[in-house]
Motif scaffolding. Structure first.
Motif, PDB file in Angstrom:
ATOM      1  N   ASP A 106      -6.801 -52.669  -9.127  1.00  0.00           N
ATOM      2  CA  ASP A 106      -7.008 -54.112  -9.211  1.00  0.00           C
ATOM      3  C   ASP A 106      -7.333 -54.686  -7.840  1.00  0.00           C
ATOM      4  O   ASP A 106      -7.579 -53.950  -6.880  1.00  0.00           O
ATOM      5  CB  ASP A 106      -5.785 -54.794  -9.833  1.00  0.00           C
ATOM      6  N   ILE A 130      -9.203 -55.805 -17.856  1.00  0.00           N
ATOM      7  CA  ILE A 130      -8.987 -56.600 -19.069  1.00  0.00           C
ATOM      8  C   ILE A 130      -8.721 -55.728 -20.292  1.00  0.00           C
ATOM      9  O   ILE A 130      -7.702 -55.869 -20.974  1.00  0.00           O
ATOM     10  CB  ILE A 130     -10.196 -57.517 -19.333  1.00  0.00           C
ATOM     11  N   TYR A 131      -9.630 -54.823 -20.581  1.00  0.00           N
ATOM     12  CA  TYR A 131      -9.589 -54.125 -21.864  1.00  0.00           C
ATOM     13  C   TYR A 131      -8.388 -53.195 -22.042  1.00  0.00           C
ATOM     14  O   TYR A 131      -7.779 -53.196 -23.123  1.00  0.00           O
ATOM     15  CB  TYR A 131     -10.900 -53.361 -22.082  1.00  0.00           C
ATOM     16  N   GLY A 137     -17.755 -57.488 -13.142  1.00  0.00           N
ATOM     17  CA  GLY A 137     -17.918 -56.211 -13.823  1.00  0.00           C
ATOM     18  C   GLY A 137     -16.662 -55.373 -13.870  1.00  0.00           C
ATOM     19  O   GLY A 137     -16.713 -54.214 -14.289  1.00  0.00           O
ATOM     20  N   ALA A 138     -15.512 -55.933 -13.472  1.00  0.00           N
ATOM     21  CA  ALA A 138     -14.251 -55.181 -13.458  1.00  0.00           C
ATOM     22  C   ALA A 138     -13.609 -55.216 -14.843  1.00  0.00           C
ATOM     23  O   ALA A 138     -12.522 -55.763 -15.038  1.00  0.00           O
ATOM     24  CB  ALA A 138     -13.317 -55.740 -12.402  1.00  0.00           C
ATOM     25  N   TRP A 139     -14.274 -54.591 -15.813  1.00  0.00           N
ATOM     26  CA  TRP A 139     -13.810 -54.618 -17.194  1.00  0.00           C
ATOM     27  C   TRP A 139     -12.474 -53.898 -17.353  1.00  0.00           C
ATOM     28  O   TRP A 139     -11.707 -54.183 -18.289  1.00  0.00           O
ATOM     29  CB  TRP A 139     -14.845 -53.968 -18.105  1.00  0.00           C
ATOM     30  N   TRP A 140     -12.194 -52.936 -16.460  1.00  0.00           N
ATOM     31  CA  TRP A 140     -10.970 -52.130 -16.586  1.00  0.00           C
ATOM     32  C   TRP A 140      -9.700 -52.947 -16.324  1.00  0.00           C
ATOM     33  O   TRP A 140      -8.606 -52.479 -16.586  1.00  0.00           O
ATOM     34  CB  TRP A 140     -11.029 -50.933 -15.635  1.00  0.00           C
ATOM     35  N   GLY A 194      -7.066 -60.317 -14.123  1.00  0.00           N
ATOM     36  CA  GLY A 194      -8.308 -59.630 -14.452  1.00  0.00           C
ATOM     37  C   GLY A 194      -9.440 -60.558 -14.818  1.00  0.00           C
ATOM     38  O   GLY A 194     -10.612 -60.244 -14.564  1.00  0.00           O
ATOM     39  N   PRO A 208     -13.521 -48.614  -9.558  1.00  0.00           N
ATOM     40  CA  PRO A 208     -13.711 -48.336 -10.989  1.00  0.00           C
ATOM     41  C   PRO A 208     -12.931 -47.091 -11.403  1.00  0.00           C
ATOM     42  O   PRO A 208     -12.511 -46.294 -10.559  1.00  0.00           O
ATOM     43  CB  PRO A 208     -15.222 -48.113 -11.094  1.00  0.00           C
ATOM     44  N   HIS A 235     -11.917 -61.571 -12.174  1.00  0.00           N
ATOM     45  CA  HIS A 235     -12.847 -60.542 -11.689  1.00  0.00           C
ATOM     46  C   HIS A 235     -13.710 -59.977 -12.812  1.00  0.00           C
ATOM     47  O   HIS A 235     -14.450 -59.011 -12.584  1.00  0.00           O
ATOM     48  CB  HIS A 235     -12.062 -59.390 -11.037  1.00  0.00           C
ATOM     49  N   LEU A 236     -13.616 -60.580 -14.005  1.00  0.00           N
ATOM     50  CA  LEU A 236     -14.372 -60.053 -15.136  1.00  0.00           C
ATOM     51  C   LEU A 236     -15.872 -60.176 -14.913  1.00  0.00           C
ATOM     52  O   LEU A 236     -16.649 -59.276 -15.248  1.00  0.00           O
ATOM     53  CB  LEU A 236     -13.955 -60.774 -16.419  1.00  0.00           C
TER      54      LEU A 236
END
Length: 291
Positions: free
Chosen positions: A73, A259-260, A254-257, A247, A63, A250-251
């Motif tokens: 990633d 995507i956003y 909880g790997a939001w970083w 991404g 994270p 893996h969304l």
């Protein structure tokens, strides 16, 4: 003795266009966003050096925090450095594809509009036929036949994106060819190629410039869509669409970083080019220019 009013200073059309563009806040914001993203993608890696070739499974899916401001990633690549590298490819492909499409469309539309008659009808029916074929379908077939590089994707997107510019330029040329300067050039013995290069294309430059900005935005979206579908650049090269595709898997972990941040960059650059394109259209077109 009578007072005479001082002569008013005549302002050229291009100066009025620049002044109108500068008064558009969204346009200025768009230019600022584009400049910042270019600096971020091309100058950023010089200041924030990361490893983007060798995988690092030990540090995968970390994270944000510590040594990785935007996390890592699934391959252990620093996401911030990955976004910079992907942005370089996305912006390069968008610009190259837009220039190729605009060059082909401008020449094709100018020839069709100047010659007119049966030739114009045949040329534009060809454009209508090609427009009836789904753009994504053609690009996907072409992308599978060639190795995916910045140059190949630029050529593929540019070769199938010239239809819109061709119609726009042809409509502009149809209105220009009835002007006096075209008739004068014809009477003086100017050949059609000379009329196209020296008279029609320069006078249609406003339409061409506006179209380039929209073409860049469309090309960036198209290459991102190709990457999202798995037809993007080959490793170790990357663009934003491939990053989004990686991404998504893996969304739910909880790997939001993954995507956003990259999604925000994509939205910002497309929005910025559209802001600039709208402002250029309004400032160059006398009928839409703010008084």
């Amino acid at each position: 003795m009578t007072d005479t009013a001082p002569p008013q200073q005549v302002t050229s059309g291009w100066r009025l266009a620049v002044r109108s563009f500068a008064q558009n806040r969204l346009a200025v914001a768009g230019v600022g966003i584009i400049v910042l993203l270019i600096l971020f993608c091309f100058a950023g890696p010089l200041l924030y050096v990361t490893e983007q070739v060798a995988v690092d499974p030990v540090n995968s899916l970390l994270p944000p925090g510590g040594d990785y401001p935007l996390g890592t990633d699934a391959q252990g690549f620093d996401v911030l450095g990955r976004i910079m590298r992907g942005g370089q490819a996305s912006l390069q492909i968008g610009l190259f594809a837009a220039l190729i499409a605009t060059a082909i469309g401008t020449l094709y539309g100018t020839i069709a509009g100047l010659i007119g008659g049966v030739v114009d009808g045949i040329m534009m029916r060809l454009v209508d036929t090609l427009l009836s074929i789904p753009f994504l379908f053609i690009v996907l077939i072409a992308a599978t036949q060639f190795s995916s590089t910045v140059l190949s994707l630029s050529l593929i997107l540019g070769a199938f994106s010239w239809l819109g510019p061709a119609r726009l330029v042809r409509a502009e040329v149809l209105s220009l060819r009835s002007r006096g300067f075209v008739a004068a050039a014809t009477v003086m013995g100017a050949t059609k190629p000379r009329i196209i290069v020296r008279h029609l294309i320069p006078n249609a430059l406003g339409v061409v410039i506006v179209n380039i900005t929209f073409q860049v935005a469309d090309a960036i979206i198209a290459v991102s869509l190709l990457g999202f579908l798995g037809f993007g650049l080959n490793y170790p090269d990357v663009e934003w669409g491939t990053q989004l595709s990686d991404g998504v898997s893996h969304l739910f972990e909880g790997a939001w970083w993954l995507i956003y941040p990259v999604g925000g960059c994509l939205v910002l650059v497309v929005m910025a080019f559209n802001f600039v394109g709208d402002a250029l259209r309004d400032s160059i077109d006398v009928r839409l220019r703010r008084r």
